[in-house]
Design an enzyme around this catalytic site. Structure first.
Site, PDB file in Angstrom:
ATOM      1  N   GLY A 178       0.802  -1.225   0.000  1.00  0.00           N
ATOM      2  CA  GLY A 178       0.000   0.000   0.000  1.00  0.00           C
ATOM      3  C   GLY A 178       0.830   1.268   0.000  1.00  0.00           C
TER       4      GLY A 178
ATOM      5  CB  ALA B 217     -11.268  -4.835  -6.559  1.00  0.00           C
TER       6      ALA B 217
ATOM      7  CE1 TYR C  47       2.379  12.276  12.373  1.00  0.00           C
ATOM      8  CE2 TYR C  47       0.430  13.643  12.189  1.00  0.00           C
ATOM      9  CZ  TYR C  47       1.181  12.724  12.878  1.00  0.00           C
ATOM     10  OH  TYR C  47       0.734  12.249  14.073  1.00  0.00           O
ATOM     11  CB  ILE C  48       3.505  14.584   4.284  1.00  0.00           C
ATOM     12  CG1 ILE C  48       2.703  13.346   4.672  1.00  0.00           C
ATOM     13  CG2 ILE C  48       4.349  14.309   3.037  1.00  0.00           C
ATOM     14  CD1 ILE C  48       1.769  12.827   3.585  1.00  0.00           C
TER      15      ILE C  48
ATOM     16  CG  ASP D 133      -5.008   5.864   5.735  1.00  0.00           C
ATOM     17  OD1 ASP D 133      -4.762   5.541   6.920  1.00  0.00           O
ATOM     18  OD2 ASP D 133      -4.145   6.350   4.972  1.00  0.00           O
TER      19      ASP D 133
ATOM     20  CG  HIS E 230      23.807   6.232  33.442  1.00  0.00           C
ATOM     21  ND1 HIS E 230      23.184   7.453  33.288  1.00  0.00           N
ATOM     22  CD2 HIS E 230      25.143   6.474  33.535  1.00  0.00           C
ATOM     23  CE1 HIS E 230      24.109   8.408  33.299  1.00  0.00           C
ATOM     24  NE2 HIS E 230      25.310   7.841  33.451  1.00  0.00           N
TER      25      HIS E 230
HETATM   26  P1  FAD Z   1      -3.103   2.070   1.988  1.00  0.00           P
HETATM   27  O1  FAD Z   1      -1.743   1.858   2.526  1.00  0.00           O
HETATM   28  O2  FAD Z   1      -3.384   3.348   1.300  1.00  0.00           O
HETATM   29  O3  FAD Z   1      -3.398   0.843   1.027  1.00  0.00           O
HETATM   30  C1  FAD Z   1      -4.553   0.742   0.279  1.00  0.00           C
HETATM   31  C2  FAD Z   1      -4.301  -0.192  -0.880  1.00  0.00           C
HETATM   32  O4  FAD Z   1      -5.532  -0.400  -1.563  1.00  0.00           O
HETATM   33  C3  FAD Z   1      -3.332   0.350  -1.931  1.00  0.00           C
HETATM   34  O5  FAD Z   1      -2.283  -0.563  -2.136  1.00  0.00           O
HETATM   35  C4  FAD Z   1      -4.182   0.525  -3.196  1.00  0.00           C
HETATM   36  O6  FAD Z   1      -3.464   0.222  -4.383  1.00  0.00           O
HETATM   37  C5  FAD Z   1      -5.297  -0.490  -2.947  1.00  0.00           C
HETATM   38  N1  FAD Z   1      -6.535  -0.177  -3.643  1.00  0.00           N
HETATM   39  C6  FAD Z   1      -7.293   0.948  -3.538  1.00  0.00           C
HETATM   40  N2  FAD Z   1      -8.383   0.850  -4.314  1.00  0.00           N
HETATM   41  C7  FAD Z   1      -8.310  -0.352  -4.932  1.00  0.00           C
HETATM   42  C8  FAD Z   1      -9.141  -1.028  -5.861  1.00  0.00           C
HETATM   43  N3  FAD Z   1     -10.277  -0.496  -6.310  1.00  0.00           N
HETATM   44  N4  FAD Z   1      -8.748  -2.238  -6.304  1.00  0.00           N
HETATM   45  C9  FAD Z   1      -7.594  -2.821  -5.863  1.00  0.00           C
HETATM   46  N5  FAD Z   1      -6.787  -2.222  -4.975  1.00  0.00           N
HETATM   47  C10 FAD Z   1      -7.142  -1.019  -4.512  1.00  0.00           C
HETATM   48  N6  FAD Z   1       1.924   6.276   8.746  1.00  0.00           N
HETATM   49  C11 FAD Z   1       2.593   5.892   9.841  1.00  0.00           C
HETATM   50  O7  FAD Z   1       2.022   5.232  10.717  1.00  0.00           O
HETATM   51  N7  FAD Z   1       3.916   6.221  10.002  1.00  0.00           N
HETATM   52  C12 FAD Z   1       4.600   6.942   9.077  1.00  0.00           C
HETATM   53  O8  FAD Z   1       5.786   7.217   9.261  1.00  0.00           O
HETATM   54  C13 FAD Z   1       3.901   7.358   7.911  1.00  0.00           C
HETATM   55  N8  FAD Z   1       4.534   8.077   6.961  1.00  0.00           N
HETATM   56  C14 FAD Z   1       3.867   8.414   5.828  1.00  0.00           C
HETATM   57  C15 FAD Z   1       4.548   9.150   4.864  1.00  0.00           C
HETATM   58  C16 FAD Z   1       3.909   9.516   3.700  1.00  0.00           C
HETATM   59  C17 FAD Z   1       4.668  10.302   2.654  1.00  0.00           C
HETATM   60  C18 FAD Z   1       2.556   9.125   3.487  1.00  0.00           C
HETATM   61  C19 FAD Z   1       1.851   9.485   2.214  1.00  0.00           C
HETATM   62  C20 FAD Z   1       1.857   8.417   4.447  1.00  0.00           C
HETATM   63  C21 FAD Z   1       2.504   8.056   5.633  1.00  0.00           C
HETATM   64  N9  FAD Z   1       1.855   7.350   6.646  1.00  0.00           N
HETATM   65  C22 FAD Z   1       2.533   6.993   7.774  1.00  0.00           C
HETATM   66  C23 FAD Z   1       0.433   6.962   6.533  1.00  0.00           C
HETATM   67  C24 FAD Z   1       0.295   5.472   6.109  1.00  0.00           C
HETATM   68  O9  FAD Z   1       0.964   5.266   4.891  1.00  0.00           O
HETATM   69  C25 FAD Z   1      -1.168   5.113   5.966  1.00  0.00           C
HETATM   70  O10 FAD Z   1      -1.863   5.422   7.171  1.00  0.00           O
HETATM   71  C26 FAD Z   1      -1.339   3.620   5.696  1.00  0.00           C
HETATM   72  O11 FAD Z   1      -0.659   3.226   4.520  1.00  0.00           O
HETATM   73  C27 FAD Z   1      -2.826   3.262   5.566  1.00  0.00           C
HETATM   74  O12 FAD Z   1      -2.967   1.901   5.324  1.00  0.00           O
HETATM   75  P2  FAD Z   1      -4.258   1.323   4.588  1.00  0.00           P
HETATM   76  O13 FAD Z   1      -4.055  -0.153   4.558  1.00  0.00           O
HETATM   77  O14 FAD Z   1      -5.467   1.865   5.200  1.00  0.00           O
HETATM   78  O15 FAD Z   1      -4.219   1.931   3.107  1.00  0.00           O
HETATM   79  P1  NAD Z   2      -1.631  16.853   7.825  1.00  0.00           P
HETATM   80  O1  NAD Z   2      -3.072  16.818   8.152  1.00  0.00           O
HETATM   81  O2  NAD Z   2      -0.660  16.267   8.786  1.00  0.00           O
HETATM   82  O3  NAD Z   2      -1.168  18.353   7.569  1.00  0.00           O
HETATM   83  C1  NAD Z   2      -1.787  19.179   6.615  1.00  0.00           C
HETATM   84  C2  NAD Z   2      -1.476  20.624   6.966  1.00  0.00           C
HETATM   85  O4  NAD Z   2      -1.847  21.449   5.849  1.00  0.00           O
HETATM   86  C3  NAD Z   2      -2.253  21.138   8.169  1.00  0.00           C
HETATM   87  O5  NAD Z   2      -1.347  21.678   9.092  1.00  0.00           O
HETATM   88  C4  NAD Z   2      -3.193  22.185   7.565  1.00  0.00           C
HETATM   89  O6  NAD Z   2      -3.449  23.256   8.455  1.00  0.00           O
HETATM   90  C5  NAD Z   2      -2.424  22.651   6.332  1.00  0.00           C
HETATM   91  N1  NAD Z   2      -3.232  23.211   5.229  1.00  0.00           N
HETATM   92  C6  NAD Z   2      -4.409  22.746   4.742  1.00  0.00           C
HETATM   93  N2  NAD Z   2      -4.796  23.493   3.675  1.00  0.00           N
HETATM   94  C7  NAD Z   2      -3.847  24.452   3.470  1.00  0.00           C
HETATM   95  C8  NAD Z   2      -3.658  25.513   2.523  1.00  0.00           C
HETATM   96  N3  NAD Z   2      -4.532  25.754   1.553  1.00  0.00           N
HETATM   97  N4  NAD Z   2      -2.568  26.300   2.631  1.00  0.00           N
HETATM   98  C9  NAD Z   2      -1.661  26.079   3.620  1.00  0.00           C
HETATM   99  N5  NAD Z   2      -1.786  25.082   4.544  1.00  0.00           N
HETATM  100  C10 NAD Z   2      -2.853  24.271   4.465  1.00  0.00           C
HETATM  101  O7  NAD Z   2      -1.517  16.143   6.375  1.00  0.00           O
HETATM  102  P2  NAD Z   2      -0.292  15.540   5.583  1.00  0.00           P
HETATM  103  O8  NAD Z   2       0.988  16.125   6.041  1.00  0.00           O
HETATM  104  O9  NAD Z   2      -0.661  15.622   4.149  1.00  0.00           O
HETATM  105  O10 NAD Z   2      -0.329  14.020   6.035  1.00  0.00           O
HETATM  106  C11 NAD Z   2      -1.489  13.208   5.809  1.00  0.00           C
HETATM  107  C12 NAD Z   2      -1.600  12.109   6.810  1.00  0.00           C
HETATM  108  O11 NAD Z   2      -0.592  11.128   6.563  1.00  0.00           O
HETATM  109  C13 NAD Z   2      -1.358  12.553   8.240  1.00  0.00           C
HETATM  110  O12 NAD Z   2      -2.530  13.039   8.847  1.00  0.00           O
HETATM  111  C14 NAD Z   2      -0.910  11.290   8.891  1.00  0.00           C
HETATM  112  O13 NAD Z   2      -2.043  10.572   9.316  1.00  0.00           O
HETATM  113  C15 NAD Z   2      -0.219  10.531   7.784  1.00  0.00           C
HETATM  114  N6  NAD Z   2       1.259  10.612   7.943  1.00  0.00           N
HETATM  115  C16 NAD Z   2       1.833  10.155   9.085  1.00  0.00           C
HETATM  116  C17 NAD Z   2       3.199  10.233   9.257  1.00  0.00           C
HETATM  117  C18 NAD Z   2       3.807   9.704  10.502  1.00  0.00           C
HETATM  118  O14 NAD Z   2       3.142   8.985  11.229  1.00  0.00           O
HETATM  119  N7  NAD Z   2       5.063  10.015  10.791  1.00  0.00           N
HETATM  120  C19 NAD Z   2       3.997  10.811   8.294  1.00  0.00           C
HETATM  121  C20 NAD Z   2       3.394  11.298   7.158  1.00  0.00           C
HETATM  122  C21 NAD Z   2       2.024  11.177   6.993  1.00  0.00           C
END
Ligand code: FAD
Ligand code: NAD
Length: 462
Positions: free
Chosen positions: A41, A118, A185-186, A309, A441
């Protein structure tokens, strides 16, 4: 068309879906998991793992750069260089190893993986377009685990210099000027990494503070470090469109400006994939764009579950995995329920932030009378020897019985303490329990013990 049947069909093999498939297979449930992309994913392919790989490379590069100018450690190094295409290839190799590993684990558990998009026909039937033609799958139980995608702003569509995190994690060159829209976060994880790799970074955040969900004490060390890195953070500022040279922004008072940019990274949140694949035609109760679930991840449709998600905040991989594991056990008729679990959150900025359970404000809002204790890393020997003195550990406990209901911290590598924080809360530790445990420590973990002691009024090193 080939017709398949199974006891459990999972749509989406991200952290939620693949864990559900593995556990279900282990429990002897006839399981099919479908994904249109490689298993793993968002998290494995374009999220958690690729971003942490890039952050590590940026940290290493930045460390070398710091040795070029009067290092207090007495180390000097020649001007370092980075070949980002090679860094990305290294990151892709790690991703490849993990996705291959997940494929193997699904197979080992004797679940079937089907590759292709799917589409739901009804709550128990899905069509999958595979390389061998369309297959129809009918299942007794269905799990929707389709995850989320980056939010696209209508006035700033992805394309050209406007990119999402996915493209940002696959660049071949470090952009000279990077503007990040969204200081969440991102935006902050990748913004910090690219600043360390040499980009001039500006973060545009609509709220009054970066990471607005965290309290100011936690975000302050991050703000200070961003400033030291040369990152400009514009709060109370909105992106309003793309200009000829970069990003058009509007400050709170209405004043407008254009920021020059080679890349504009838009990270303003993620949206659940619930608007396609036939999901809107199902009779699901929704909460906005998210699927409503109960404490067992059951949706409003019988034997249809949703995890990860698509079910709302916090959108974190470990929450999706825990939900997936629980649902597999429920389908195997084990007794499971999601009972107010602690979901730690880590933001991998510099320094890192960890939150577990309630912060002091949340505790007060929930009606608890609390005491708190905080221990700064400036008083921790290990932190000094690691040049990591920014930050602290904070413990929040009920005043009545000293039960710990929240632990937060900010500091270098503090992500590795998240486990101790969660275990303390989940196991019902009191301040006295934590303060009496002997810690090795010198370690940063001593900060947890000292924070508990501080809440009791007798910290030893401050
Ligand atoms: P996803 O990982 O989004 O997986 C969904 C899957 O469904 C995908 O593989 C997709 O191809 C498949 N799918 C969708 N629709 C269909 C369809 N119709 N048919 C077949 N397949 C389909 N979270 C953390 O906890 N720690 C982190 O450090 C962290 N860092 C992140 C950094 C970034 C840049 C991003 C973008 C996200 C990060 N996240 C992090 C968030 C994390 O990636 C998501 O919360 C997590 O992947 C969600 O898992 P999921 O299984 O719900 O969905
Ligand atoms: P986020 O919700 O963390 O941050 C989005 C930010 O954008 C907010 O602070 C918001 O106020 C701001 N914003 C919204 N509209 C705007 C605009 N028009 N102009 C300026 N600022 C604006 O979302 P993200 O960073 O895209 O991450 C998405 C999700 O992915 C997170 O909520 C988190 O669940 C997951 N994630 C987790 C990790 C981790 O666990 N380390 C890392 C990356 C992503």
């Amino acid at each position: 068309m080939e017709h398949l049947t199974c006891k459990l069909l999972i749509v989406g093999a991200g952290p939620g879906g693949y864990i559900c498939a593995i556990r279900a297979g282990q429990l002897g449930i006839d399981t099919i998991v479908v994904d249109q992309a490689k298993p793993g994913g968002t998290c494995l392919n374009v999220g958690c793992i690729p971003s942490k790989a890039l952050i590590h490379a940026a940290d290493e590069f930045d460390k070398l750069r710091s040795f070029g100018s009067n290092s207090a450690l007495g180390i000097s190094a020649q001007k370092p260089a980075i070949d980002l295409a090679q860094t990305v290839a290294w990151k892709d190799e790690i991703v490849g190893r993990l996705t291959t590993g997940v494929t193997g684990l699904i197979r080992k558990a004797q679940a079937r993986f089907l590759s292709g998009p799917a589409t739901f026909q009804d709550g128990k039937t899905v069509l999958v377009e595979t390389a061998d033609g369309t297959k129809s799958i009918r299942a007794e139980n269905v799990v929707i685990a389709t995850g989320s995608s980056p939010i696209e702003l209508s006035f700033l569509p992805f394309g050209g210099k406007v990119v999402s995190s996915t493209e940002m994690l696959a660049l071949n060159d470090v952009p000279d000027r990077l503007v990040v829209v969204g200081g969440g976060y991102i935006g902050l994880e990748l913004g910090t990494a690219f600043a360390k790799l040499g980009s001039k970074v500006t973060v545009v955040e609509a709220s009054a503070s970066i990471l607005p969900q965290y309290d100011r004490a936690l975000t302050k060390p991050v703000s200070t470090a961003l400033k030291a890195l040369g990152v400009d953070v514009l709060t109370k500022t909105k992106a309003v469109g793309q200009g000829k040279k970069g990003l058009k922004i509007e400050f709170e008072g209405g004043e407008k400006q254009e920021l020059e940019a080679d890349k504009i990274l838009v990270t303003v949140g993620r949206t659940p994939r619930t608007d396609s694949a036939g999901i809107p035609s199902l009779d699901l109760t929704m909460e906005g764009p998210f699927i409503h679930i109960d404490a067992q991840c059951k949706t409003s449709m019988r034997n249809v579950y949703a995890i990860g998600d698509v079910t709302g905040e916090p959108m974190l991989a470990h929450r999706a995995m825990a939900q997936g594991e629980m649902v597999a056990e429920l389908i195997a008729e084990k007794s499971r329920v999601w009972d107010d679990k602690i979901i730690p959150a880590v933001c991998f900025t510099s320094p890192e932030i960890v939150t577990c359970g309630m912060d002091p404000t949340m505790a007060k809002e929930a009606g608890f009378d609390v005491i708190t204790g905080q221990f700064p890393f400036t008083a921790n020997g290990r932190a000094m020897t690691m040049e990591s003195e920014a930050g602290f550990v904070r413990v929040v406990a009920r005043a009545s019985d000293h039960a710990i209901i929240g632990i937060q911290g900010v500091g270098s590598n503090i992500s590795e303490m998240a486990s101790a924080f969660s275990i303390a809360i989940e196991m019902g530790a009191r301040l006295e329990d934590i303060s009496h445990i002997v810690q090795a420590h010198p370690t940063q973990s001593e900060g947890l013990q000292e924070a508990a002691l501080a809440a009791l009024g007798h910290a030893l090193h401050v």
